[in-house]
Each structure stands twice: as structure tokens, then as C-alpha cells.
Motif scaffolding. Structure first.
Motif, PDB file in Angstrom:
ATOM      1  N   HIS A 105       0.908  -1.031  -0.002  1.00 37.75           N
ATOM      2  CA  HIS A 105      -0.014   0.070  -0.028  1.00 37.75           C
ATOM      3  C   HIS A 105       0.865   1.300   0.119  1.00 37.75           C
ATOM      4  O   HIS A 105       2.065   1.035  -0.024  1.00 37.75           O
ATOM      5  CB  HIS A 105      -1.013   0.086   1.312  1.00 37.75           C
ATOM      6  N   ASP A 142       5.631   4.469   5.128  1.00 36.68           N
ATOM      7  CA  ASP A 142       6.569   3.440   5.741  1.00 36.68           C
ATOM      8  C   ASP A 142       6.644   2.112   4.767  1.00 36.68           C
ATOM      9  O   ASP A 142       7.286   1.198   4.916  1.00 36.68           O
ATOM     10  CB  ASP A 142       6.226   2.832   7.186  1.00 36.68           C
ATOM     11  N   HIS A 143       6.101   2.330   3.614  1.00 41.22           N
ATOM     12  CA  HIS A 143       6.064   1.180   2.475  1.00 41.22           C
ATOM     13  C   HIS A 143       6.423   1.730   1.188  1.00 41.22           C
ATOM     14  O   HIS A 143       6.568   0.608   0.366  1.00 41.22           O
ATOM     15  CB  HIS A 143       4.819   0.497   2.598  1.00 41.22           C
ATOM     16  N   ASP A 149       0.477  -4.752   6.177  1.00 40.72           N
ATOM     17  CA  ASP A 149      -0.428  -4.220   7.199  1.00 40.72           C
ATOM     18  C   ASP A 149      -1.693  -4.811   7.200  1.00 40.72           C
ATOM     19  O   ASP A 149      -2.504  -4.218   7.909  1.00 40.72           O
ATOM     20  CB  ASP A 149      -0.468  -2.630   7.102  1.00 40.72           C
ATOM     21  N   HIS A 194      -0.490  -6.002  11.492  1.00 37.30           N
ATOM     22  CA  HIS A 194       0.684  -5.306  11.879  1.00 37.30           C
ATOM     23  C   HIS A 194       1.515  -6.126  12.957  1.00 37.30           C
ATOM     24  O   HIS A 194       2.631  -6.278  12.778  1.00 37.30           O
ATOM     25  CB  HIS A 194       0.448  -3.910  12.435  1.00 37.30           C
ATOM     26  N   HIS A 215       4.683  -5.538  11.154  1.00 39.77           N
ATOM     27  CA  HIS A 215       5.489  -4.329  11.955  1.00 39.77           C
ATOM     28  C   HIS A 215       5.966  -5.105  13.374  1.00 39.77           C
ATOM     29  O   HIS A 215       6.183  -4.318  14.180  1.00 39.77           O
ATOM     30  CB  HIS A 215       4.608  -3.232  12.088  1.00 39.77           C
TER      31      HIS A 215
HETATM   32 ZN   LIG Z   1       3.005   0.056   7.884  1.00 43.76          ZN
END
Ligand SMILES: [Zn+2]
Length: 261
Positions: A95, A99-100, A195, A198, A239
Motif C-alpha cells: 500500500h 513506511d512502505h 499491514d 501489523h 510490524h
Molecule cells: Zn505500515
């Protein structure tokens, strides 16, 4: 005949000053408990292919957002794993949260694979709304739009066979176009949840994450992770610091890379 892949989780950053209420949906009796978060990309490698899942964020973005411990660029760890960035044929983006999608420029030869609904959303009238925009770097979205004009982005809908043995599946829930990646390995089918889960607690205890586009889809995504993986242990959350403890470290890359299968 599909290739058999090895899969690595590559941790490039972590944020320790974080509490549970930032992460779990609804009432949580332990809302103020510390809840560290790690940031990863994932690499799938066979004898003939290398596919990267997600592009992390850059040290510059980490510094601007603050509180993040940046360990090492994922590109450097990929090189330490013996993979040249030009050998990566596909970069699958789960996505477009910041952070991706930060290191897009590091992989100029890779075809970028993204759900069409995800790019559509982040170019829609909703993208700039405060609680949505917070999670995105506009420059990343702009780069994708440019790369799409250059013919380097494959916008897909639903299930997409990236290369034989690596398949992307749309799930949504967390963002409209969130996709997860199923990888054929010698240990069975691994699912890189990103995600869609997570933390282990999300999928293992069916606890939704706090950032939600559509809650029923998030629950359906938990079911999809089980359906697409050969065993629950082969679901890899996006995560969770625990990933570093549940899988063996790559020699010489302690704290940076583990081998999933
Ligand atoms: Zn993320």
C-alpha cells in the motif's frame, strides 16, 4: 513450474516510544502500555528471480517524522544478502503509506506492482484529509504517478500472479487497496501480511489495527491470511518486533534480517 523461493524479512527501523492505543482498534484495557513497532521490507529470492515487497522509508523521512531509530537502508541489507538491486525484477507495494513506499528510486529496473484502487485513492479528493494524509508522503505518490506515465507501474485489480510462485492478493481494510503477498517456499506458502496484520496479535486474536478504512474488510483480511498460508506460522506480520525472534537471524545481519523460509 513455479520457482521455489527463500524469503527474508529485513528490518530497517524501529520506534520504541509507542503505546498500544496507537495500534489497536477500540477499547484496550492496556492502552497506555509500551508497544514498540518495527519497520520491514521483505525479499523473495529463487534461483532465477528476486522480488521485493515494499520500499520502506528513507532516513530523511525518519528524521522529519522523529522518534524513529533508523538502522540501515533496506537497499544496503539487500546487497548484504547477495542481491544486486538491478536483479530485482518486481517491487510489490502492499500500500502507499509512507513506511512502505519511500525507496522507490533505489530500484529503477523493477516493475512496480500496486492495486489500482490504492493509487486511485491517494489521488482522490479524500487524500489530503488530515487523518489520511498523515500516513502518506505526497512525493512518493507523485513519483508513482510519474512512473506510471513512464510505463513502469503495473496497476492490478484483485489477485495478480507477479512471477510464478509469487502472487499478490487484494484485501483492503487498512487502506482501500492494501494487498498481501503469497510466496511459494520449500516450507509451504508464506504470506507476507504487511499491514493486514501489523502484529501477531492482530491475526492471532482477531484484533483489528487502529487505522481502518473499512472494518469488515480488515476481518476478512485475517481470514485471507489463514487461507493463503500453508500454516499459521507462515503468516508474517508487517510490524511486529517478534518476527526477529520467531525466525533465525541471517549470519552477520543480527537485528537486520531473518530468514522466514
Ligand atoms: Zn505500515
Amino acid at each position: 513450474m513455479a520457482d521455489v523461493f527463500h524469503v527474508y524479512a529485513i528490518r530497517f527501523a524501529h520506534r520504541d516510544a509507542s503505546v498500544r492505543s496507537e495500534h489497536f482498534y477500540g477499547h484496550d484495557p492496556c492502552a497506555t502500555d509500551p508497544w514498540p513497532i518495527s519497520y520491514y521490507v521483505w525479499l523473495a529470492v529463487s534461483d532465477s528471480r528476486a522480488v521485493l515487497v515494499d520500499a520502506g522509508f528513507t532516513p530523511k523521512t525518519a528524521a522529519r517524522r522523529g522518534n524513529r531509530n533508523y538502522l540501515q537502508s533496506p537497499t544496503d541489507t539487500i546487497r548484504a544478502l547477495g542481491v544486486d538491486r538491478d536483479d530485482i525484477s518486481h517491487l510489490v507495494l502492499s500500500h502507499l503509506h509512507y513506511d512502505h513506499s519511500g525507496h522507490l528510486a533505489d530500484f529503477p529496473r523493477a516493475e512496480i506492482v500496486l492495486q489500482e484502487s490504492e493509487l486511485s485513492f491517494w489521488t482522490s479528493r479524500h487524500a489530503g484529509r488530515d487523518q489520511l494524509a498523515h500516513f502518506v508522503e505526497p512525493a512518493d505518490v507523485a513519483r508513482l504517478v510519474e512512473q506510471n506515465f513512464a510505463g513502469r507501474v503495473r496497476l492490478v485489480n484483485g489477485t495478480h500472479n507477479v512471477v510464478p510462485g509469487v502472487t499478490a492478493h487484494h484485501v483492503g481494510g487498512h487502506t482501500p487497496g492494501l494487498q498481501v503477498v503469497q510466496v511459494r517456499t520449500a516450507a509451504g506458502d508464506v504470506v507476507l501480511a504487511a499491514d493486514a496484520s501489523h502484529f501477531y496479535e492482530n491475526v492471532e486474536q482477531e484484533k483489528p489495527y487502529g487505522v481502518v478504512t473499512y472494518l469488515p474488510a480488515m476481518y476478512d483480511a485475517f481470514d485471507a491470511l489463514h487461507r493463503l498460508s500453508s500454516r499459521p506460522e507462515l503468516i508474517v506480520p508487517g510490524h511486529d518486533p517478534q518476527v526477529l525472534h520467531r525466525f533465525p537471524a541471517v549470519p552477520g545481519l543480527d537485528g537486520l534480517a531473518v530468514r522466514i523460509a
